[in-house]
Design an enzyme around this catalytic site. Sequence first.
Site, PDB file in Angstrom:
ATOM      1  N   GLY A  70      31.900  23.410   1.536  1.00 34.98           N
ATOM      2  CA  GLY A  70      33.304  23.050   1.675  1.00 34.98           C
ATOM      3  C   GLY A  70      33.492  21.549   1.633  1.00 34.98           C
ATOM      4  O   GLY A  70      32.540  20.777   1.772  1.00 34.98           O
ATOM      5  N   GLY A 117      29.997  26.873   1.852  1.00 33.91           N
ATOM      6  CA  GLY A 117      31.072  27.575   1.183  1.00 33.91           C
ATOM      7  C   GLY A 117      30.689  28.135  -0.167  1.00 33.91           C
ATOM      8  O   GLY A 117      31.241  29.148  -0.612  1.00 33.91           O
ATOM      9  N   GLU A 140      24.337  24.376   8.417  1.00 36.32           N
ATOM     10  CA  GLU A 140      25.429  24.034   9.325  1.00 36.32           C
ATOM     11  C   GLU A 140      24.995  23.577  10.710  1.00 36.32           C
ATOM     12  O   GLU A 140      25.681  22.757  11.345  1.00 36.32           O
ATOM     13  CB  GLU A 140      26.382  25.239   9.453  1.00 36.32           C
ATOM     14  CG  GLU A 140      27.213  25.508   8.210  1.00 36.32           C
ATOM     15  CD  GLU A 140      26.445  26.259   7.122  1.00 36.32           C
ATOM     16  OE1 GLU A 140      26.989  26.433   6.022  1.00 36.32           O
ATOM     17  OE2 GLU A 140      25.289  26.659   7.376  1.00 36.32           O
ATOM     18  N   ASP A 148      29.010  30.045   8.530  1.00 40.14           N
ATOM     19  CA  ASP A 148      30.202  30.877   8.438  1.00 40.14           C
ATOM     20  C   ASP A 148      30.295  31.496   7.036  1.00 40.14           C
ATOM     21  O   ASP A 148      29.278  31.847   6.455  1.00 40.14           O
ATOM     22  CB  ASP A 148      31.445  30.066   8.808  1.00 40.14           C
ATOM     23  CG  ASP A 148      31.766  28.946   7.828  1.00 40.14           C
ATOM     24  OD1 ASP A 148      30.847  28.433   7.162  1.00 40.14           O
ATOM     25  OD2 ASP A 148      32.963  28.585   7.719  1.00 40.14           O
TER      26      ASP A 148
END
Length: 350
Positions: A70, A117, A140, A148
């Site tokens: 992301g 992402g 992460e 996520d």
Amino acid sequence: MERDFAAGGDIRFMQKGKAGIITLTRAQALNAVNHRMIRAITAALEEWRDDDTVELVMIRGEGRAFSAGGDLQEIYHSGRAGKPNTEFFADEYRLNAAIATYPKPYVALIDGIVMGGGVGLSCHGSHRVMTEKTVFAMPEVGIGFFPDVGGSQILSQLVDSYGQYLALTGNRIGQGDAIWCGLGTHAVASQDMEALADEMSQAGKVDAALSRYCRQVPRDIDDATIHILSEHFSLGTLKDVVASLKEAADKGDEFASTTLATMETRSPTSLHVTFREIDLGAMLSIDESMRMEFRILNRMLKGHDFYEGIRAAIIEKTKDPKWQPARLEDVAEEMVDAYFAPLEEGELEL
């Protein structure tokens, strides 16, 4: 035939033969995903779902990355301004769930870096094609966050507790290990990707085309390391994992020593939350996983470590994050519980 879907130049959409093709075009940013891109991909998938002339979807990235994750700078600055963009994550998680249940073949052509992402845009698909240039990671915990975009689903399903290992270290792996553990479904040479894409587009027969270009690749990890890794990371609590690694490291085990040293640089809070997330993910549906991750996400965006991790890694690049709490043993059970509690402001709607 090219389409825009309001992508703003960050993505190219086109229909070629029987395929709807999505190409991420932010090559200089390693195809980092922003909100506009998420909405555009969602719109394309919704339209192609009911279009009988589209028999499959392909997604790929220009440059040396499929997608490195992301757009963290954008997320950092909005959060620091007191306006964390939870709607970006909500739309991203809805898209991840939609990919996982898409009724047509969804083929990710992963010819480079795939992280964060980018994993959500690719590894939920029915076909994950990886080349010798593939570099996979869910890093992460190193920025005070958690895996996520459905990481609780993807990583919890890998063989020999390998997903827990990848989640808690953030380590990178290549094509061979990614195919072995189940992240990738097919290994194809980078030089064959264009021919593969053309054949799938023309004939619409994904599996037949892949069978012609797919090849066997050796894994990098050896049998002994798999056995050792599984012994440590299959244990029932994070405390047990760390104690097991410490005991082995004290006896001169190089793998345990290196792995422990890596984990000691990660956010203690992230490690605790991530261990539980991956542990729970094995028992949840994709929708349940996305709702769980949205709960965690909302708490992370209100905390300290996520912004501190991005500051140290990306904004100031000092690589010296000051985690709060600073030690694993200072993260109490009730602190971890709070990340998983129902949201007063409303759960993620899918």
